[in-house]
Write a protein that holds these residues in place. Sequence first.
Motif, short mmCIF file in Angstrom:
data_model
loop_
_atom_site.label_atom_id
_atom_site.label_comp_id
_atom_site.label_asym_id
_atom_site.label_seq_id
_atom_site.Cartn_x
_atom_site.Cartn_y
_atom_site.Cartn_z
N UNK A 187 66.98 13.74 25.67
CA UNK A 187 67.94 14.76 25.27
C UNK A 187 67.43 16.20 25.38
N UNK A 188 66.15 16.50 25.14
CA UNK A 188 65.71 17.89 25.39
C UNK A 188 65.99 18.34 26.82
N UNK A 189 65.70 17.47 27.79
CA UNK A 189 65.96 17.81 29.19
C UNK A 189 67.46 17.86 29.48
N UNK A 190 68.21 16.91 28.92
CA UNK A 190 69.66 16.87 29.13
C UNK A 190 70.32 18.14 28.60
N UNK A 191 69.98 18.53 27.39
CA UNK A 191 70.57 19.72 26.77
C UNK A 191 70.19 20.99 27.54
N UNK A 192 68.94 21.07 27.98
CA UNK A 192 68.51 22.23 28.77
C UNK A 192 69.33 22.37 30.05
N UNK A 193 69.54 21.27 30.75
CA UNK A 193 70.32 21.31 31.99
C UNK A 193 71.78 21.66 31.75
N UNK A 253 69.19 17.68 36.44
CA UNK A 253 68.72 16.64 35.53
C UNK A 253 68.02 15.51 36.28
N UNK A 254 68.68 14.98 37.32
CA UNK A 254 68.10 13.85 38.06
C UNK A 254 66.91 14.29 38.91
N UNK A 255 66.95 15.52 39.42
CA UNK A 255 65.79 16.04 40.15
C UNK A 255 64.58 16.12 39.22
N UNK A 256 64.79 16.67 38.02
CA UNK A 256 63.70 16.78 37.05
C UNK A 256 63.20 15.40 36.61
N UNK A 257 64.14 14.48 36.36
CA UNK A 257 63.75 13.14 35.92
C UNK A 257 62.90 12.43 36.97
N UNK A 258 63.32 12.54 38.24
CA UNK A 258 62.56 11.89 39.31
C UNK A 258 61.18 12.52 39.48
N UNK A 259 61.12 13.85 39.49
CA UNK A 259 59.84 14.54 39.66
C UNK A 259 58.88 14.21 38.52
#
Length: 410
Positions: free
Chosen positions: A246-252, A393-399
């Motif tokens: 959720x921190x990453x989701x909310x940021x995006x 979001x998906x770019x960050x998650x994959x990286x």
Amino acid sequence: MTAPSPSLWLRLKRLSLVTQIIIGLIAGIALALFAPEVAKSTSFIGKVFVSALKAVAPILVFVLVMASIANHKHGQETHIRPILFLYLLGTLAAAVVAVVASTLFPSSLVLATHDVAVTAPGGISEVLQSLLLSVVDNPVSALMNANFIGILAWAIGMGVAIRHAGDTTREVLGDLSNGVTLIVRLVIRFAPLGIFGLVASTLATSGFGALIGYVHLLAVLLGCMLFVALVMNPVIVFWKLRRNPYPLVITCLRESGITAFFTRSSAANIPVNLELSKRLGLHEDTYSVSIPLGATINMAGAAITITVLTLAAVHTLGIAVDIPTAILLSIVAAICACGASGVAGGSLLLIPLACSLFGIPSEIAMQVVAVGFIIGVLQDSAETALNSSTDVLFTAAACLGEDEKAQRLA
């Protein structure tokens, strides 16, 4: 002797861009409520901002992708494949969510004749043919018409070719990329002012009166998009990262979704997403390709729009839908969504294609498209916010996921 307090302008400059955008949003709503006639005149500000984003996006994508590939060192890690998998998985999952929601909460439409001039594709083969023709488009034409599929194809081809050029040529290309990036940052700094104009003029001109008759349909659409953004996407990210997503989701959502909501164009939001990817510390060789690519094929919001409106027409006409047909619709909606253009209202033109699965004639399907335009004030904004924020979001998650995997194996 006390130092003089900083001016209001300096205080505003010290605030983060997101805070400035929120201030512009609130100011636009206030102006539309208390001075609607004045608010209508601010449409020019919003148009200038969106036009500036759209103008800089094609050349930015072309130069950045080309420079990234040309300067890519042999053995340097990129994560395009897992990102593509997440894009396709997310789009298909969104279509399935829309099928389930439309089955649980069926919507009915008042289908009448609307004078809306649209040209829809005749079938999936036509969508695929259009995509292939976009790939081989003239590069000058692709840049002029913001054909991002063609721009990506030429940028990748030129980048691969220039990898074999001299160091000086690659350095010049790198400097050109930096120069274009500086221009983009300047444009993005005007986002608060542009969003102020967009919000004020939209609320003053359109209002929400036209949406009252379609509250249920809007609720299903927006509910699906919220569910995907706050539940489905976090589940996918958790599966990839194995930690609280959720921190990453909310940021995006906060830093990409807000601007996308008001620009209503995934293509126009590409510079915003590239800047956010850089601040997140992602691989430039990866996000310089995955973000423009996501603006053309990562279309969870479009899949939801196509599915919900198609099933609303099916329910209105009393057509029975079995499980195999629902599964087929999900797949078709995901494929159609990948062919949706990166501009406002692009997904609506693909609804007749999905309607053809149920034998719905084009005359009725076009009426469904017209309904989409009526509710587009909110539908298209929410759709674009979901599409564009999911790109980052998906770019960050994959990286991040691939980096952590490499660290565990090291």
